[in-house]
Design an enzyme around this catalytic site. Structure first.
Site, PDB file in Angstrom:
ATOM      1  N   ARG A  34      -7.154  -7.132   2.954  1.00  0.00           N
ATOM      2  CA  ARG A  34      -5.967  -8.898   1.910  1.00  0.00           C
ATOM      3  C   ARG A  34      -5.960  -9.151   2.651  1.00  0.00           C
ATOM      4  O   ARG A  34      -5.197 -10.361   2.776  1.00  0.00           O
ATOM      5  CB  ARG A  34      -5.031  -8.127   0.270  1.00  0.00           C
ATOM      6  CG  ARG A  34      -6.482  -7.867  -0.324  1.00  0.00           C
ATOM      7  CD  ARG A  34      -5.473  -7.552  -1.157  1.00  0.00           C
ATOM      8  NE  ARG A  34      -6.117  -6.897  -2.453  1.00  0.00           N
ATOM      9  CZ  ARG A  34      -6.392  -5.942  -2.537  1.00  0.00           C
ATOM     10  NH1 ARG A  34      -6.579  -4.967  -1.856  1.00  0.00           N
ATOM     11  NH2 ARG A  34      -7.685  -5.175  -3.472  1.00  0.00           N
ATOM     12  N   GLN A  99      -4.503   5.885   1.177  1.00  0.00           N
ATOM     13  CA  GLN A  99      -5.581   5.311   0.529  1.00  0.00           C
ATOM     14  C   GLN A  99      -6.513   4.804   1.220  1.00  0.00           C
ATOM     15  O   GLN A  99      -7.930   4.491   1.082  1.00  0.00           O
ATOM     16  CB  GLN A  99      -5.325   4.052  -0.285  1.00  0.00           C
ATOM     17  CG  GLN A  99      -3.655   3.664  -1.191  1.00  0.00           C
ATOM     18  CD  GLN A  99      -3.453   2.396  -1.052  1.00  0.00           C
ATOM     19  OE1 GLN A  99      -3.969   1.307  -1.882  1.00  0.00           O
ATOM     20  NE2 GLN A  99      -2.634   2.123  -0.762  1.00  0.00           N
ATOM     21  N   ASP A 102     -10.486   5.893   6.556  1.00  0.00           N
ATOM     22  CA  ASP A 102     -10.861   6.125   8.192  1.00  0.00           C
ATOM     23  C   ASP A 102     -10.810   7.371   9.077  1.00  0.00           C
ATOM     24  O   ASP A 102     -10.909   7.684   9.378  1.00  0.00           O
ATOM     25  CB  ASP A 102     -10.066   4.927   8.462  1.00  0.00           C
ATOM     26  CG  ASP A 102      -8.914   4.594   8.998  1.00  0.00           C
ATOM     27  OD1 ASP A 102      -7.779   6.257   8.319  1.00  0.00           O
ATOM     28  OD2 ASP A 102      -8.448   4.060   8.552  1.00  0.00           O
ATOM     29  N   HIS A 119      -8.793   7.424  -2.025  1.00  0.00           N
ATOM     30  CA  HIS A 119     -10.034   7.058  -1.643  1.00  0.00           C
ATOM     31  C   HIS A 119     -11.295   8.085  -0.665  1.00  0.00           C
ATOM     32  O   HIS A 119     -11.839   6.737  -0.921  1.00  0.00           O
ATOM     33  CB  HIS A 119     -10.159   5.368  -1.506  1.00  0.00           C
ATOM     34  CG  HIS A 119      -9.479   4.367  -2.309  1.00  0.00           C
ATOM     35  ND1 HIS A 119      -8.711   3.823  -2.431  1.00  0.00           N
ATOM     36  CD2 HIS A 119      -8.460   5.519  -4.260  1.00  0.00           C
ATOM     37  CE1 HIS A 119      -7.801   3.619  -3.040  1.00  0.00           C
ATOM     38  NE2 HIS A 119      -8.120   4.239  -4.477  1.00  0.00           N
ATOM     39  N   CYS A 130     -26.926  15.895  -5.235  1.00  0.00           N
ATOM     40  CA  CYS A 130     -26.727  17.484  -5.114  1.00  0.00           C
ATOM     41  C   CYS A 130     -24.941  17.550  -4.525  1.00  0.00           C
ATOM     42  O   CYS A 130     -25.361  19.339  -4.149  1.00  0.00           O
ATOM     43  CB  CYS A 130     -27.805  18.522  -4.260  1.00  0.00           C
ATOM     44  SG  CYS A 130     -27.981  17.007  -2.899  1.00  0.00           S
ATOM     45  N   SER A 193       0.640  -1.402   2.229  1.00  0.00           N
ATOM     46  CA  SER A 193      -0.074  -1.549   1.333  1.00  0.00           C
ATOM     47  C   SER A 193       0.587  -2.349   0.879  1.00  0.00           C
ATOM     48  O   SER A 193       1.421  -3.011   0.331  1.00  0.00           O
ATOM     49  CB  SER A 193       0.364  -0.062   0.290  1.00  0.00           C
ATOM     50  OG  SER A 193      -0.741  -0.582  -0.438  1.00  0.00           O
ATOM     51  N   SER A 194      -0.839  -3.196  -0.268  1.00  0.00           N
ATOM     52  CA  SER A 194      -0.262  -4.231  -0.530  1.00  0.00           C
ATOM     53  C   SER A 194      -0.107  -3.972  -2.112  1.00  0.00           C
ATOM     54  O   SER A 194       0.918  -4.651  -3.210  1.00  0.00           O
ATOM     55  CB  SER A 194      -1.739  -5.140  -0.507  1.00  0.00           C
ATOM     56  OG  SER A 194      -2.618  -4.838  -1.438  1.00  0.00           O
TER      57      SER A 194
HETATM   58  P1  NAD Z   1      -4.907  -3.716   1.472  1.00  0.00           P
HETATM   59  O1  NAD Z   1      -5.283  -4.522   2.797  1.00  0.00           O
HETATM   60  O2  NAD Z   1      -4.864  -4.474   0.097  1.00  0.00           O
HETATM   61  O3  NAD Z   1      -3.152  -4.277   2.256  1.00  0.00           O
HETATM   62  C1  NAD Z   1      -2.586  -4.181   3.268  1.00  0.00           C
HETATM   63  C2  NAD Z   1      -0.958  -4.468   3.690  1.00  0.00           C
HETATM   64  O4  NAD Z   1      -0.800  -3.477   5.043  1.00  0.00           O
HETATM   65  C3  NAD Z   1      -1.136  -5.991   2.742  1.00  0.00           C
HETATM   66  O5  NAD Z   1       0.189  -6.515   2.514  1.00  0.00           O
HETATM   67  C4  NAD Z   1      -0.592  -6.027   5.128  1.00  0.00           C
HETATM   68  O6  NAD Z   1       0.427  -6.873   4.977  1.00  0.00           O
HETATM   69  C5  NAD Z   1      -0.042  -5.014   5.760  1.00  0.00           C
HETATM   70  N1  NAD Z   1      -0.046  -4.361   7.189  1.00  0.00           N
HETATM   71  C6  NAD Z   1      -1.489  -5.102   7.974  1.00  0.00           C
HETATM   72  N2  NAD Z   1      -0.870  -5.088   9.033  1.00  0.00           N
HETATM   73  C7  NAD Z   1       0.129  -4.240   8.894  1.00  0.00           C
HETATM   74  C8  NAD Z   1       0.991  -4.127   9.880  1.00  0.00           C
HETATM   75  N3  NAD Z   1       0.458  -3.956  11.370  1.00  0.00           N
HETATM   76  N4  NAD Z   1       2.174  -3.517   9.648  1.00  0.00           N
HETATM   77  C9  NAD Z   1       2.628  -3.401   8.538  1.00  0.00           C
HETATM   78  N5  NAD Z   1       1.455  -4.238   7.661  1.00  0.00           N
HETATM   79  C10 NAD Z   1       0.562  -4.422   7.699  1.00  0.00           C
HETATM   80  O7  NAD Z   1      -4.558  -2.043   1.294  1.00  0.00           O
HETATM   81  P2  NAD Z   1      -4.279  -0.737   0.516  1.00  0.00           P
HETATM   82  O8  NAD Z   1      -3.276  -1.347  -0.050  1.00  0.00           O
HETATM   83  O9  NAD Z   1      -4.580  -0.175   1.582  1.00  0.00           O
HETATM   84  O10 NAD Z   1      -5.807  -1.399  -0.125  1.00  0.00           O
HETATM   85  C11 NAD Z   1      -6.555  -2.105  -0.266  1.00  0.00           C
HETATM   86  C12 NAD Z   1      -7.766  -0.655  -0.321  1.00  0.00           C
HETATM   87  O11 NAD Z   1      -8.423  -1.041   0.986  1.00  0.00           O
HETATM   88  C13 NAD Z   1      -7.390   1.224  -0.144  1.00  0.00           C
HETATM   89  O12 NAD Z   1      -8.716   1.302  -1.740  1.00  0.00           O
HETATM   90  C14 NAD Z   1      -8.431   1.649   1.107  1.00  0.00           C
HETATM   91  O13 NAD Z   1      -9.278   2.111   0.933  1.00  0.00           O
HETATM   92  C15 NAD Z   1      -9.108   0.264   1.644  1.00  0.00           C
HETATM   93  N6  NAD Z   1      -8.998  -0.014   2.944  1.00  0.00           N
HETATM   94  C16 NAD Z   1      -8.939   1.134   3.648  1.00  0.00           C
HETATM   95  C17 NAD Z   1      -9.158   1.245   4.844  1.00  0.00           C
HETATM   96  C18 NAD Z   1      -9.365   2.142   5.665  1.00  0.00           C
HETATM   97  O14 NAD Z   1      -9.323   3.411   5.970  1.00  0.00           O
HETATM   98  N7  NAD Z   1      -7.893   2.028   7.503  1.00  0.00           N
HETATM   99  C19 NAD Z   1      -9.397  -0.178   5.699  1.00  0.00           C
HETATM  100  C20 NAD Z   1      -9.192  -1.677   4.471  1.00  0.00           C
HETATM  101  C21 NAD Z   1      -9.186  -1.012   3.619  1.00  0.00           C
END
Ligand code: NAD
Length: 250
Positions: A34, A99, A102, A119, A130, A193-194
């Site tokens: 996001r 969540q 990676d 996730h 299978c 996390s957002s």
């Molecule tokens: P999100 O993208 O909704 O939110 C990420 C949040 O992290 C944002 O609010 C942002 O402001 C904050 N952020 C980003 N970089 C930052 C930093 N360096 N320091 C502090 N804050 C920082 O992500 P979410 O809440 O995890 O939900 C989205 C879904 O995305 C999850 O279900 C996850 O499975 C999936 N996802 C995972 C990965 C991964 O595995 N790395 C990458 C992208 C999405």
């Protein structure tokens, strides 16, 4: 609560649950969903039902995977991941609920029994018929030119990254374990996390209801900031650098 007060609480507690999201891995070069430039600004999510019913959707999903595979494969954990591991090494961590898909928390040394990947993981490919697992490299190297979506070499079933897509049921055992840890935790720390993806975002709410102290470290505001005792709005890496020294100072 000030940073120093929060550090004191952490020094004294061995009942900590950490909950992480995509934001903890952006400093390892993996975009979140996001933030500006995040995955949602470029791609519309492919729903699980669409993946199951449409060859076109599956091929599109594998094309996206091809674009990100090398970045994910070469990504290394950063100071945020190692900070959580240090809580484990100090005997303070009940468990880590992530969540993220990676796998970087495992690379940073969190043992399987302390980790719930709500996730799933993109470090494995699974046959949806299978349940045979495959190494991603093995599958991805065959995706060249106008490829069809890959199939299981044992049963012919549809293959998919072992992650939970939108519309796909949540893994039951992971949900049960996450709930158990959340109910036990006296301190619940959210990092990157957002808090917009359900049901994952319900765990911090449950922690708060159970009387845990809520701490949020995130670059942007979240819907739970007003319920948290400690909020740090900023980069995780910078925060962990300062905070690690504070909690080490005893
Ligand atoms: P999100 O993208 O909704 O939110 C990420 C949040 O992290 C944002 O609010 C942002 O402001 C904050 N952020 C980003 N970089 C930052 C930093 N360096 N320091 C502090 N804050 C920082 O992500 P979410 O809440 O995890 O939900 C989205 C879904 O995305 C999850 O279900 C996850 O499975 C999936 N996802 C995972 C990965 C991964 O595995 N790395 C990458 C992208 C999405």
């Amino acid at each position: 609560m000030t940073l120093e007060e929060f550090a004191r609480v952490i020094r004294q507690s061995d009942e900590i649950v950490v909950f992480t999201g995509a934001g903890i891995s952006t400093e390892s070069g993996i975009p979140d969903f996001r933030s500006p430039g995040g995955i949602w600004t470029r791609y519309k999510p492919i729903m699980f039902q669409e993946y199951m019913s449409s060859e076109k959707a599956r091929v599109e999903s594998w094309r996206r995977r091809l674009e990100t595979h090398e970045t994910h494969k070469n990504a290394k954990p950063n100071i945020g991941h190692y900070f959580v591991t240090s809580l484990h090494h100090k005997g303070k961590l009940i468990g880590l609920i992530t969540q993220n898909t990676d796998g970087l928390h495992s690379v940073a040394g969190i043992p399987d029994e302390k980790l719930v990947e709500l996730h799933g993981t993109n470090r494995k490919i699974v046959c949806l018929s299978c349940t045979k697992y495959f190494d991603p490299d093995e599958i991805i190297k065959k995706l060249v030119g106008d490829f069809p979506s890959p199939r299981c070499d044992t049963c012919g079933g549809i293959l998919k990254s072992a992650t939970v897509s939108f519309g796909q049921p949540m893994p039951e055992e992971a949900m049960r374990q996450a709930q158990e840890w959340t109910e036990k935790g006296r301190i619940f720390i959210i990092m990157g996390s957002s808090l917009q993806v359900q049901p994952a975002a319900s765990f911090p709410v449950l922690a708060k209801r159970n009387g845990a102290l809520l701490a949020i470290i995130n670059r942007e505001p979240t819907p739970l900031d007003e319920y948290a005792e400690f909020v740090h709005q900023g980069a995780i890496g910078e925060f962990c650098q300062t905070f690690s020294t504070l909690i080490a100072d005893g």
